[in-house]
Write an enzyme that holds these catalytic residues in place. Structure first.
Site: not given
Ligand code: PLP
Length: 378
Positions: A48, A101, A173
């Site tokens: 971990r 998202y 992101d």
């Molecule tokens: N950020 C974006 C832009 C995403 O499209 C997604 C998932 O579709 C995520 C974060 C979340 O990622 P995960 O599905 O791997 O938890």
């Protein structure tokens, strides 16, 4: 070693010191033999806290995003949750993109809000609106660019200036662009977030997430929370992402080239009322995207003149595109965000139009993709 494709293949991925194995081995172990209490061979004590396969991925991620520290998680949302709990305290405030998202919005609005996190959703293309939403308690400006699924563009450098003037962190992101097309840390971001499930993994065979911290001190704090909260990437998942990363550059070039041909076709199609793609000169974020991205990516959203019915029909009639959630894999995917990936934001300010279809353009032969869309839209 500075070229992107060289780093993608070699950063963190020296041949294995014991066997010379060129591919990083999958260290499928939970624990490590100690030579006497505290006598660690190579610094590993429990998986971990750290695992050599995950370390290789974390070093590759840090190199590709030009950050001080990379951290790999079990999913993108696990990475986001760890980050927000690490840098915010109950009562703090976060600015979210007006079309974040859906999963990010749900995490903040329905999980972390109960813990005391406050948020405001703002269209990030409007820097004055972002400035106006800043509060003394604002700790994070959360940026997604391009956004999922509306492909809106935000000015990363402009947001960094606003966030830093308010003593807040800029988090970007970078899932849709990938580090191959966009380098948020060079533009002022403090932390980059990825769903490695998408372009970094690239083969629709793994769920994972990542954080890359621009500076070592913040990286240390995030590393503490990664271990304390425990949502780490397992060795095999880390290995799959690492293998995907090696071909990121060549895949992204093809994703972009195929997407451009598809955009050209859709723009001219009578069934389509609007194509959302930052590469189009009429896209409101086109100039910023051209400045801060080295390509416009493989994601394309379209609105259909016939409304939801035509959108759903298109999703059902394609045969080379696969109807499914997720994105960024070698195979082309199609989905209806309103009923699928973004159903969780229905009824919220982030609700998406029901005539919208999102395409994740894969790396198949583009003529087959074009023929598929042409026959489904006929
Ligand atoms: N950020 C974006 C832009 C995403 O499209 C997604 C998932 O579709 C995520 C974060 C979340 O990622 P995960 O599905 O791997 O938890």
């Amino acid at each position: 070693m500075t070229g992107f494709d060289t780093l993608a293949i070699h950063a963190g991925q020296e041949p294995d010191p014991t066997t010379g194995s060129v591919a990083v081995p999958i260290y499928q172990t939970s624990t490590y033999k100690q030579d006497g209490v505290g006598g660690l061979r190579g610094g590993y004590e429990y998986s971990r806290s750290a695992n050599p396969t995950r370390t290789a991925l974390e070093e590759a991620l840090a190199a590709l995003e030009h950050g001080a520290r990379g951290l790999a998680f079990a999913s993108g949302l696990a990475a986001e949750d760890t980050l927000l709990r690490a840098v915010c305290r109950p009562g703090d405030h976060v600015i979210l993109p007006g079309d974040a998202y859906g999963g990010t919005y749900r995490l903040v609005a329905r999980v972390l809000a109960d813990w005391g996190l406050e948020y405001t959703a703002v269209p990030l293309g409007d820097l004055d609106a972002v400035r106006a939403a800043i509060r003394p308690s604002t700790r994070v400006v959360w940026c997604e660019t391009p956004t999922n699924p509306l492909l809106a563009i935000a000015d990363i450098a402009g947001l960094a200036t606003i966030a830093h003037a308010a003593d807040a962190l800029l988090v970007v992101d970078n899932t849709f662009a990938s580090p191959y097309l966009q380098q948020p840390i060079a533009l002022g971001a403090d932390v980059v977030v990825h769903s490695t499930t998408k372009y970094l993994g690239g083969h629709s065979d793994v769920v994972g997430g990542a954080l890359i911290a621009a500076d070592a001190e913040l990286g240390e704090q995030l590393g503490f929370h990664q271990n304390a909260m425990g949502a780490v990437a397992g060795p095999f998942d880390a290995w799959l992402v690492l293998r995907g990363i090696k071909t990121l550059g060549v895949r992204m070039d093809r994703h972009c080239a195929n997407a451009e041909r598809i955009v050209e076709f859709l723009v001219a199609h009578p069934a389509v009322s609007q194509v959302l793609y930052p590469g189009l000169p009429e896209h409101p974020g086109h100039e910023i995207a051209a400045r801060q991205m080295s390509g416009f990516g493989g994601m394309v959203s379209v609105r259909l003149r016939g409304g939801e019915e035509t959108a759903l029909k298109l999703c059902g009639l394609v045969s080379v595109f696969t109807l499914g959630e997720s994105l960024g894999g070698v195979e082309s995917l199609i989905e209806h965000p309103g009923r699928m990936t973004h159903a969780s934001v229905a009824g919220s300010p982030l609700e998406v139009p029901n005539d919208l279809v999102r395409l994740s353009v894969g790396i198949e032969n583009v003529e087959d993709l074009l023929a598929d869309l042409a026959s489904a839209l006929a």
